[in-house]
Design a protein around this motif. Structure first.
Motif, PDB file in Angstrom:
ATOM      1  N   TRP A 264       0.938  -1.053   0.107  1.00 59.48           N
ATOM      2  CA  TRP A 264       0.123  -0.012  -0.052  1.00 59.48           C
ATOM      3  C   TRP A 264       0.679   1.042   0.111  1.00 59.48           C
ATOM      4  O   TRP A 264       0.304   2.390  -0.179  1.00 59.48           O
ATOM      5  CB  TRP A 264      -0.821   0.067   1.227  1.00 59.48           C
ATOM      6  CG  TRP A 264      -2.103  -0.916   1.138  1.00 59.48           C
ATOM      7  CD1 TRP A 264      -2.371  -1.891   0.283  1.00 59.48           C
ATOM      8  CD2 TRP A 264      -3.043  -0.980   2.284  1.00 59.48           C
ATOM      9  NE1 TRP A 264      -3.572  -2.472   0.543  1.00 59.48           N
ATOM     10  CE2 TRP A 264      -3.824  -2.174   1.852  1.00 59.48           C
ATOM     11  CE3 TRP A 264      -3.296  -0.519   3.399  1.00 59.48           C
ATOM     12  CZ2 TRP A 264      -4.953  -2.684   2.583  1.00 59.48           C
ATOM     13  CZ3 TRP A 264      -4.246  -1.011   4.193  1.00 59.48           C
ATOM     14  CH2 TRP A 264      -5.180  -1.893   3.763  1.00 59.48           C
TER      15      TRP A 264
ATOM     16  N   LEU B 135      -6.477   5.750   2.776  1.00 60.13           N
ATOM     17  CA  LEU B 135      -5.448   4.500   2.721  1.00 60.13           C
ATOM     18  C   LEU B 135      -4.094   4.719   3.602  1.00 60.13           C
ATOM     19  O   LEU B 135      -3.789   3.617   4.389  1.00 60.13           O
ATOM     20  CB  LEU B 135      -5.119   4.138   1.358  1.00 60.13           C
ATOM     21  CG  LEU B 135      -4.361   2.901   1.085  1.00 60.13           C
ATOM     22  CD1 LEU B 135      -5.182   1.797   1.735  1.00 60.13           C
ATOM     23  CD2 LEU B 135      -4.036   2.855  -0.483  1.00 60.13           C
TER      24      LEU B 135
ATOM     25  N   ALA C 287      -0.930   5.075  -0.919  1.00 62.62           N
ATOM     26  CA  ALA C 287      -1.077   5.478   0.368  1.00 62.62           C
ATOM     27  C   ALA C 287      -0.580   6.997   0.184  1.00 62.62           C
ATOM     28  O   ALA C 287      -1.024   8.047   0.994  1.00 62.62           O
ATOM     29  CB  ALA C 287      -0.612   4.855   1.687  1.00 62.62           C
TER      30      ALA C 287
ATOM     31  N   ARG D  88      -2.937   2.069   6.454  1.00 57.57           N
ATOM     32  CA  ARG D  88      -1.816   1.837   6.269  1.00 57.57           C
ATOM     33  C   ARG D  88      -0.951   1.972   7.776  1.00 57.57           C
ATOM     34  O   ARG D  88      -0.307   1.044   8.124  1.00 57.57           O
ATOM     35  CB  ARG D  88      -0.680   2.414   5.203  1.00 57.57           C
ATOM     36  CG  ARG D  88       0.718   1.918   5.212  1.00 57.57           C
ATOM     37  CD  ARG D  88       1.204   2.455   3.706  1.00 57.57           C
ATOM     38  NE  ARG D  88       2.601   1.975   3.532  1.00 57.57           N
ATOM     39  CZ  ARG D  88       3.665   2.492   4.144  1.00 57.57           C
ATOM     40  NH1 ARG D  88       3.603   3.436   4.839  1.00 57.57           N
ATOM     41  NH2 ARG D  88       4.806   1.762   3.917  1.00 57.57           N
TER      42      ARG D  88
END
Length: 153
Positions: free
Chosen positions: A78, A88, A82, A92
């Motif tokens: 990610w 996100l 991110a 994360r």
């Protein structure tokens, strides 16, 4: 020096050069939690032998494979996305916290296993080399960074 492995690991990891040395060793296949445990055992003067090395590895391997590695894989997967997505990025960070908590749990288990082992005895191999396995030989400088950092705790 704090007597518990978690505090010792945090103190060592915060020292200059240690994070890079750990990442270098991790990339070469070593388990950083095992190495930090090995430093702690060396610092405490605990005798190292092949049976103890195998016990620590047997405790570490399934937890690392089934818990730590999957969390790390998602966190790394990610990373790029991110940086462009705040939601996100927050998720994360939660994964990163879980990964750290999983490593803390592993260190606690390693400490529990090794807590009663005798101090001030000589062993056949040193902890770091024994626990680093194949990553030890090409990364002796990184192992030395860890040893030097541990002497200051």
């Amino acid at each position: 020096m704090s007597s518990d492995l978690w505090s010792f690991a945090l103190n060592v990891y915060a020292r200059p050069g240690v994070e890079n040395a750990c990442l270098q060793l991790q990339t070469a296949g070593a388990n950083v939690c095992l190495l930090l445990c090995g430093l702690w055992l060396e610092h405490r003067g605990v005798a190292c032998d092949e049976q103890r090395v195998r016990q620590l590895q047997a405790l570490t391997e399934p937890w690392d494979r089934d818990v730590v590695q999957p969390l790390r894989a998602v966190r790394l997967q990610w990373k790029a996305a991110a940086s462009k997505d705040a939601l996100l990025q927050g998720m994360r960070e939660q994964i990163k916290s879980l990964e750290l908590e999983a490593e803390r749990a592993l260190l606690s288990r390693l400490e529990g296993m090794a807590q009663g082992w005798a101090r001030n005895a000589s062993g056949s191999v040193t902890w770091l080399e024994g626990l680093a396995g194949a990553a030890a030989s090409p990364n002796r400088d990184a192992l030395q960074v860890l040893r030097v950092a541990a002497t200051g705790t």
